[in-house]
Motif scaffolding. Structure first.
Motif, PDB file in Angstrom:
ATOM      1  N   ALA A  77      34.246  75.341  59.206  1.00 45.78           N
ATOM      2  CA  ALA A  77      34.027  76.943  58.953  1.00 45.78           C
ATOM      3  C   ALA A  77      35.227  77.856  59.046  1.00 45.78           C
ATOM      4  N   ILE A  78      35.736  77.616  60.350  1.00 46.18           N
ATOM      5  CA  ILE A  78      36.996  78.566  60.550  1.00 46.18           C
ATOM      6  C   ILE A  78      38.005  77.991  59.482  1.00 46.18           C
ATOM      7  N   THR A  79      38.134  76.896  59.031  1.00 42.49           N
ATOM      8  CA  THR A  79      39.112  76.434  58.164  1.00 42.49           C
ATOM      9  C   THR A  79      38.804  77.398  56.884  1.00 42.49           C
ATOM     10  N   HIS A  80      37.714  77.148  56.538  1.00 41.43           N
ATOM     11  CA  HIS A  80      37.154  77.934  55.300  1.00 41.43           C
ATOM     12  C   HIS A  80      37.423  79.310  55.340  1.00 41.43           C
ATOM     13  N   VAL A  81      37.153  79.997  56.430  1.00 43.84           N
ATOM     14  CA  VAL A  81      37.220  81.598  56.494  1.00 43.84           C
ATOM     15  C   VAL A  81      38.802  81.943  56.551  1.00 43.84           C
ATOM     16  N   THR A  82      39.551  81.080  56.949  1.00 46.88           N
ATOM     17  CA  THR A  82      40.972  81.141  56.991  1.00 46.88           C
ATOM     18  C   THR A  82      41.332  81.865  55.647  1.00 46.88           C
ATOM     19  N   PHE A  83      40.821  81.211  54.599  1.00 46.14           N
ATOM     20  CA  PHE A  83      41.366  81.526  53.343  1.00 46.14           C
ATOM     21  C   PHE A  83      40.800  83.109  53.017  1.00 46.14           C
ATOM     22  N   TYR A  84      39.727  83.604  53.245  1.00 44.11           N
ATOM     23  CA  TYR A  84      38.968  84.682  52.921  1.00 44.11           C
ATOM     24  C   TYR A  84      39.233  85.766  53.930  1.00 44.11           C
ATOM     25  N   SER A  85      40.157  85.747  55.117  1.00 38.45           N
ATOM     26  CA  SER A  85      40.335  86.619  55.982  1.00 38.45           C
ATOM     27  C   SER A  85      41.813  86.572  56.394  1.00 38.45           C
ATOM     28  N   GLY A  86      42.538  85.715  56.195  1.00 35.25           N
ATOM     29  CA  GLY A  86      43.940  85.382  56.382  1.00 35.25           C
ATOM     30  C   GLY A  86      44.232  84.729  57.461  1.00 35.25           C
ATOM     31  N   TRP A  87      45.506  83.951  57.583  1.00 32.03           N
ATOM     32  CA  TRP A  87      45.855  83.033  58.437  1.00 32.03           C
ATOM     33  C   TRP A  87      45.752  83.440  60.011  1.00 32.03           C
ATOM     34  N   PRO A  88      46.128  84.756  60.127  1.00 26.53           N
ATOM     35  CA  PRO A  88      45.854  85.241  61.761  1.00 26.53           C
ATOM     36  C   PRO A  88      44.585  85.210  62.044  1.00 26.53           C
ATOM     37  N   CYS A  89      43.528  85.299  61.339  1.00 29.02           N
ATOM     38  CA  CYS A  89      42.101  85.227  61.863  1.00 29.02           C
ATOM     39  C   CYS A  89      41.788  83.803  62.209  1.00 29.02           C
ATOM     40  N   GLY A  90      42.569  82.859  61.000  1.00 30.54           N
ATOM     41  CA  GLY A  90      41.978  81.478  61.381  1.00 30.54           C
ATOM     42  C   GLY A  90      42.567  80.808  62.380  1.00 30.54           C
ATOM     43  N   VAL A  91      43.843  81.086  62.917  1.00 29.10           N
ATOM     44  CA  VAL A  91      44.510  80.534  63.825  1.00 29.10           C
ATOM     45  C   VAL A  91      43.918  80.941  65.168  1.00 29.10           C
ATOM     46  N   ASN A  92      43.718  82.417  65.248  1.00 26.97           N
ATOM     47  CA  ASN A  92      43.195  82.995  66.504  1.00 26.97           C
ATOM     48  C   ASN A  92      41.838  82.108  66.821  1.00 26.97           C
ATOM     49  N   ALA A  93      40.931  82.263  65.731  1.00 25.63           N
ATOM     50  CA  ALA A  93      39.581  81.341  65.859  1.00 25.63           C
ATOM     51  C   ALA A  93      39.867  80.082  66.294  1.00 25.63           C
ATOM     52  N   ALA A  94      40.839  79.445  65.679  1.00 30.31           N
ATOM     53  CA  ALA A  94      41.008  78.009  65.865  1.00 30.31           C
ATOM     54  C   ALA A  94      41.415  77.659  67.494  1.00 30.31           C
ATOM     55  N   ALA A  95      42.462  78.649  68.081  1.00 31.56           N
ATOM     56  CA  ALA A  95      42.658  78.534  69.404  1.00 31.56           C
ATOM     57  C   ALA A  95      41.678  78.750  70.330  1.00 31.56           C
ATOM     58  N   VAL A  96      40.591  79.795  70.115  1.00 37.54           N
ATOM     59  CA  VAL A  96      39.575  79.940  70.885  1.00 37.54           C
ATOM     60  C   VAL A  96      38.523  78.779  70.815  1.00 37.54           C
ATOM     61  N   ALA A  97      38.165  78.294  69.522  1.00 43.17           N
ATOM     62  CA  ALA A  97      37.406  77.155  69.279  1.00 43.17           C
ATOM     63  C   ALA A  97      37.903  75.882  70.288  1.00 43.17           C
ATOM     64  N   LYS A  98      39.233  75.694  70.128  1.00 43.14           N
ATOM     65  CA  LYS A  98      39.515  74.583  70.814  1.00 43.14           C
ATOM     66  C   LYS A  98      39.441  74.639  72.378  1.00 43.14           C
ATOM     67  N   GLU A  99      39.619  75.921  73.044  1.00 47.13           N
ATOM     68  CA  GLU A  99      39.537  76.202  74.219  1.00 47.13           C
ATOM     69  C   GLU A  99      37.878  75.873  74.618  1.00 47.13           C
ATOM     70  N   VAL A 100      37.083  76.357  74.045  1.00 45.68           N
ATOM     71  CA  VAL A 100      35.634  76.201  74.077  1.00 45.68           C
ATOM     72  C   VAL A 100      35.166  74.640  73.983  1.00 45.68           C
ATOM     73  N   PHE A 101      35.779  73.979  72.998  1.00 43.74           N
ATOM     74  CA  PHE A 101      35.598  72.593  73.023  1.00 43.74           C
ATOM     75  C   PHE A 101      35.906  71.667  74.374  1.00 43.74           C
ATOM     76  N   GLU A 102      37.050  72.295  74.754  1.00 43.78           N
ATOM     77  CA  GLU A 102      37.574  71.464  75.898  1.00 43.78           C
ATOM     78  C   GLU A 102      37.025  72.119  77.402  1.00 43.78           C
ATOM     79  N   GLY A 103      36.039  72.930  77.159  1.00 41.16           N
ATOM     80  CA  GLY A 103      35.245  73.318  78.276  1.00 41.16           C
ATOM     81  C   GLY A 103      35.782  74.357  78.926  1.00 41.16           C
ATOM     82  N   ALA A 104      37.095  74.761  78.601  1.00 44.30           N
ATOM     83  CA  ALA A 104      37.585  76.014  79.347  1.00 44.30           C
ATOM     84  C   ALA A 104      36.473  77.072  79.214  1.00 44.30           C
ATOM     85  N   LYS A 105      36.603  78.129  80.207  1.00 42.53           N
ATOM     86  CA  LYS A 105      35.549  79.253  80.122  1.00 42.53           C
ATOM     87  C   LYS A 105      35.880  80.148  79.123  1.00 42.53           C
TER      88      LYS A 105
END
Lengths: 106, 106, 106, 106, 106, 106
Positions: E78-106
């Motif tokens: 979903a984040i990868t798909h949305v990157t195209f519709y809102s721009g690269w900064p939105c996508g990579v920002n969300a990717a970083a957040v999601a990765k932290e959450v997946f890894e159990g970081a608060k």
């Protein structure tokens, strides 16, 4: 609040939940709360719609603001002030809309 | 800078302060500063208006960019580049506007 | 206007033109115009910064609003009102910032 | 383009498709096209990231811009120019970021 | 809906009306409606918060999405798909957040 | 993916690179990936275009969503849900667009 000054909602039959929340929560509850006057709420709403470049919604809210006691000069000044905080395109777009409303264009 | 290439401002009588700042500060001061050429300023402005989806203001600035020495190919490439940074809707919206301007449509 | 209540500007030596325009045009001219009171200008600015999710600038302007005669309850109500026009994330972000300012956090 | 100047991508293992498109399409294709120089692409990108308030991405792109031949004075002037088109919060936010980068902070 | 999975609301005592509407209208009414499953609502909300660059709110909603049955791979896509519709900064920002959450970081 | 359901692209001759990437990368690659169904991708895209107030692009994607198996009721509910996360103007704007599409208007 009566719906005299409500913007037209051609979508309300298709979106009954959205129409219900607009009528009850937004205009029936929030706009009626005494913590801010209607004049202040309109000053805020015109400013925010200017900053967000919401041209269609701004049109109706400029009319509502005049009805709620915001003067033309105050609307003009608010848009001028908000131009600095949201950029020239937002400001000149809102200026064009406000001018049309002042001149009685629909 | 003369106001030959200034966008129309139907709101200027109603918004004299905004008109004054647009004429004096924005076009008369900022655009005339030597730290960036007019060509560079136009490249920047077309890019930013694309990214912010400011369709109406973009129209006039594409014309201004051509007058300031940005080539059609550079405008096309800037919009293509900015598509990645602001999303496909911003890019295709700007592409449609630029095409109209190139073809001499108002 | 004195710079007592001006937000800190660590960038002003590096950006002298921007600093000059902030000092002279924005705070020295626009904010001082009588067409809207400072109280009204602060109500507008807090609302717009909430809607635009400008967290850092909102912080200083909540303090400025209190100094300009906007009450805490009016700030709370403005943010609540703007939540509807800009979305829940903007509203809860501004609520968190305002709470910190009210509690005297820097 | 080598990845010497690529921003760090801690998410790339988790988002392989996004990482592939960033590497191949964005930096490997778009940024390498001759229709605009790297200097121009950086001028555009810094301007757009300023206007969109993309603080984190702006940081890396100010560094990239300096590497691509945009001078400090040009970056300062671009941010100042874009302040008018996107609003004061975007401009001062970018000014603070650029100052940090200029001073060698990471 | 219980408030087990509700994001923390340190502002709720200061903003009682906003807290009430968040609890009753947003989570108690909208999120509970059967017209869309919770899994679909989470997919939508993560996508919209990515597109709007609402980093803080996105963090909590990635966790909520996993609890509501959206898989990690679906969030990544979903984040990868949305990157195209809102721009690269939105996508990579969300990717970083999601990765932290997946890894159990608060 | 065939281009039967592609939105019209009057700009494609003028912007060949953008047209190529739209055809190959966005619709030919991303939309075809199996990690999310087309129905889910459409639900996401309609939601994001609502939140970003991309009226013109939303029009075509509501049609695409119906073709991809998103029901009218799901589109209505998604727009209603997104209204809370992006604000009332985004929601009512999307509601008006969706209604027109449902009624077969172009």
């Amino acid at each position: 609040m009566t719906n005299q000054a409500q913007p037209a909602r051609p979508w309300s039959d298709t979106f009954p939940k959205l129409a219900e929340m607009t009528e009850n929560m937004l205009f029936g509850d929030i706009w009626e709360r005494p913590q801010l006057s209607k004049r202040d709420r309109s000053l805020i709403t015109v400013s925010v719609l200017t900053a967000l470049y919401r041209t269609e919604q701004l049109r109706g809210h400029v009319t509502r603001a005049l009805n709620n006691g915001v003067t033309r000069d105050e609307i003009i000044e608010a848009i001028t002030h908000v131009t600095f905080y949201s950029g020239w395109p937002c400001g000149v777009n809102a200026a064009a809309v406000a001018k049309e409303v002042f001149e009685g264009a629909k």
